[in-house]
Motif scaffolding. Structure first.
Motif, PDB file in Angstrom:
ATOM      1  N   GLY A  64       7.441   9.914  -3.917  1.00 17.65           N
ATOM      2  CA  GLY A  64       7.395   7.791  -3.818  1.00 17.65           C
ATOM      3  C   GLY A  64       6.780   7.540  -5.202  1.00 17.65           C
ATOM      4  N   ILE A  65       6.499   8.239  -6.173  1.00 17.51           N
ATOM      5  CA  ILE A  65       6.024   7.412  -7.488  1.00 17.51           C
ATOM      6  C   ILE A  65       6.899   8.107  -8.185  1.00 17.51           C
ATOM      7  N   ASP A  66       7.673   8.630  -8.603  1.00 19.00           N
ATOM      8  CA  ASP A  66       8.665   8.622  -9.415  1.00 19.00           C
ATOM      9  C   ASP A  66       9.964   7.581  -8.967  1.00 19.00           C
ATOM     10  N   ILE A  88       0.251  -1.317   0.096  1.00 17.11           N
ATOM     11  CA  ILE A  88      -0.063  -0.139  -0.081  1.00 17.11           C
ATOM     12  C   ILE A  88       0.859   1.436  -0.060  1.00 17.11           C
ATOM     13  N   LEU A  89       1.671   1.290   0.177  1.00 23.56           N
ATOM     14  CA  LEU A  89       3.267   2.109   0.396  1.00 23.56           C
ATOM     15  C   LEU A  89       3.578   2.125  -1.359  1.00 23.56           C
ATOM     16  N   ILE A  90       3.854   1.206  -2.199  1.00 26.41           N
ATOM     17  CA  ILE A  90       4.555   1.998  -3.561  1.00 26.41           C
ATOM     18  C   ILE A  90       4.089   0.592  -4.549  1.00 26.41           C
ATOM     19  N   LYS A  91       4.307   1.303  -5.588  1.00 27.92           N
ATOM     20  CA  LYS A  91       3.603   0.737  -7.299  1.00 27.92           C
ATOM     21  C   LYS A  91       5.134  -0.728  -7.174  1.00 27.92           C
ATOM     22  N   ILE A 116       6.396   7.747  11.022  1.00 31.89           N
ATOM     23  CA  ILE A 116       6.581   7.394   9.712  1.00 31.89           C
ATOM     24  C   ILE A 116       4.921   6.941   9.726  1.00 31.89           C
ATOM     25  N   ASP A 117       4.380   7.345   8.308  1.00 33.32           N
ATOM     26  CA  ASP A 117       3.343   6.512   8.186  1.00 33.32           C
ATOM     27  C   ASP A 117       3.007   5.108   8.399  1.00 33.32           C
ATOM     28  N   ASP A 118       3.846   4.502   8.021  1.00 32.31           N
ATOM     29  CA  ASP A 118       3.855   2.565   7.738  1.00 32.31           C
ATOM     30  C   ASP A 118       4.414   2.477   6.982  1.00 32.31           C
ATOM     31  N   TYR A 119       4.973   0.922   7.742  1.00 38.78           N
ATOM     32  CA  TYR A 119       6.222   0.367   7.004  1.00 38.78           C
ATOM     33  C   TYR A 119       5.955  -1.246   7.138  1.00 38.78           C
TER      34      TYR A 119
END
Length: 472
Positions: A398-400, A299-302, A461-464
């Protein structure tokens, strides 16, 4: 008993090309200061190329002093030499060419109708020039679209864009994409974009076609609405409006309702006002489904981030060495804080003794992603381990994936830190450690070269997530 000496024949033909003995063809390749005179033999060209066979057979073929004259200003001397070498002795080497040059060569080969080379160069581009294909997806798509024989490359480009569409839709050249190509992409069921992003992109494209119209809809007059309606008319049916959230419909679709056919606008309003009521609509398009080879549980990266991880794990210099089709690893989710609870006991129960792992951390109040790779195992005892293969990393965006930075361990005894009261740890300082209170900390040491952009000290941090890395 027969004996064949193919190599000897090939060597002699290559020598003939080099010495130019008995040539009767003069080719002027390039133009202006880059023009160069090349020499060849009509019999060989006719035998090996239908293009030349046809050209030499016409009475209008230009001749001077008994020699055929060909002018090819659209082909550089370097590329034409490569083609001549292939015609004479069947040899070709593309390693010294950059991606744009390889594509130019493919276009010339298609013009000369050398079928075997068309297939070979397409496959070469697909296998070896993936980064180039991502640098200018619009230009590549348009060039390939114009050549019916580039089937393999066309299918690859379409698949690539559908898998990673933002490389095109977020590029500065997207708005100059030709209408037939945009329509073709929006027709794809596997175009991996949220429908509201497609709508936003379509509006952006439509405004770019009409630069005199304000980007502020409140300033549009009747003529502006009519122009935009005509511009987007053929694209509206391709947007799957029924798969957009009610908030996005209210904020981003409803203000532009005059651009939609009246019946569609009316049906959409009914649908979003009463979502639990079965709509009286004959056919609602299904949601788009991405055809990724693997769909990783993050849920953090693509998905494309995992191709970067694989490149780093194998220490490839090219960030895009792997793509979604050829990643040599599986990445299985072992642990997620928001799912499994942020306690050391839970983390160690799920992650200890699992083999190599990759850690993914989302920094609060930013788009930054940090983390690290442990090629060994995690354990609950307070031990440190040495390895040259571990790394820490940062995506400033985080997208690029182009914003990625990586730092490999120097191999000291603190490469990997196993701490019973905490989550995963890297480095003596420590360079990166995940705590059990919704925070991480980073105190750069000598274990990993410093990465500028990773916050120093303690940061929220939001999550890991922790993924097991499994060789396929």
């Amino acid at each position: 008993m027969s004996q064949e000496f193919f190599q000897e024949v090939v060597n002699d033909l290559e020598k003939l090309l080099t010495t130019e003995k008995g040539y009767d063809v003069i080719i002027y390749a390039g133009e202006n200061e880059n023009i160069k005179e090349l020499h060849a033999h009509s019999n060989i060209l006719c035998t090996r190329s239908q293009y030349f066979n046809t050209a030499f057979s016409h009475e209008w073929a230009e001749k001077k002093d008994g020699k055929f004259i060909f002018k090819k200003p659209n082909v550089s001397p370097q590329l034409f030499k490569i083609i001549l070498r292939f015609i004479y002795c069947g040899k070709i080497d593309l390693k010294e060419l950059q991606g744009p040059e390889v594509l130019k060569l493919l276009i010339v080969v298609d013009e000369l109708n050398i079928q075997s080379l068309i297939s070979y160069i397409q496959n070469y581009l697909i296998k070896n020039q993936d980064e180039f294909l991502q640098q200018d997806p619009r230009g590549i798509l348009e060039a390939v679209y114009q050549h019916e024989s580039f089937t393999d490359l066309w299918n690859y480009c379409l698949e690539k864009i559908c898998q990673e569409p933002k490389i095109l839709f977020e590029s500065d050249k997207f708005t100059s994409l030709k209408a037939p190509l945009l329509k073709l992409l929006l027709e794809k069921d596997d175009l991996g974009l949220d429908e509201i992003f497609i709508w936003d992109s379509l509006l952006k494209w439509g405004l770019a076609q009409n630069p005199s119209i304000s980007k502020d809809i409140t300033k549009w007059n009747k003529e502006d609405i009519t122009i935009m309606e005509r511009t987007l008319h053929g694209f509206i049916p391709l947007v799957r409006f029924y798969h957009i959230s009610s908030d996005d419909f209210l904020d981003k679709i409803y203000p532009f309702k005059k651009l939609l056919p009246k019946d569609l606008a009316k049906d959409l309003v009914k649908f979003y006002i009463a979502p639990n009521r079965k709509p009286n609509i004959v056919e609602i398009q299904p949601p788009r489904i991405s055809k990724h080879i693997c769909d990783y549980d993050s849920i953090l990266i693509k998905n494309h981030h995992f191709a970067v991880f694989a490149s780093w794990i194998d220490k490839k210099n090219n960030l895009l060495h792997y793509n979604m089709k050829n990643i040599p690893y599986n990445f299985d989710l072992l642990y997620r804080v928001s799912r499994d609870s942020n306690t050391p006991a839970t983390y160690h129960a799920k992650c200890d003794n699992k083999g190599p792992t990759i850690v993914v951390v989302k920094i609060s109040n930013s788009e930054k992603i940090v983390g690290g790779y442990n090629p060994l195992i995690w354990i609950s005892t307070n031990q440190v381990k040495s390895t040259n293969d571990s790394f820490i990393y940062l995506f400033t965006d985080g997208i690029d994936t182009k914003s990625a930075k990586v730092s490999y361990s120097n191999g000291d005894n603190y490469s990997i830190r196993n701490l019973a009261p905490y989550g995963p740890g890297f480095g003596q300082g420590s360079d990166l450690i995940c705590r059990n209170d919704g925070q991480c900390y980073s105190f750069p040491s000598n274990s990993y070269p410093k990465i500028d952009g990773i916050p120093g000290g303690i940061f929220p941090i939001d999550d890991y997530e922790v993924f097991e890395v499994i060789k396929k």
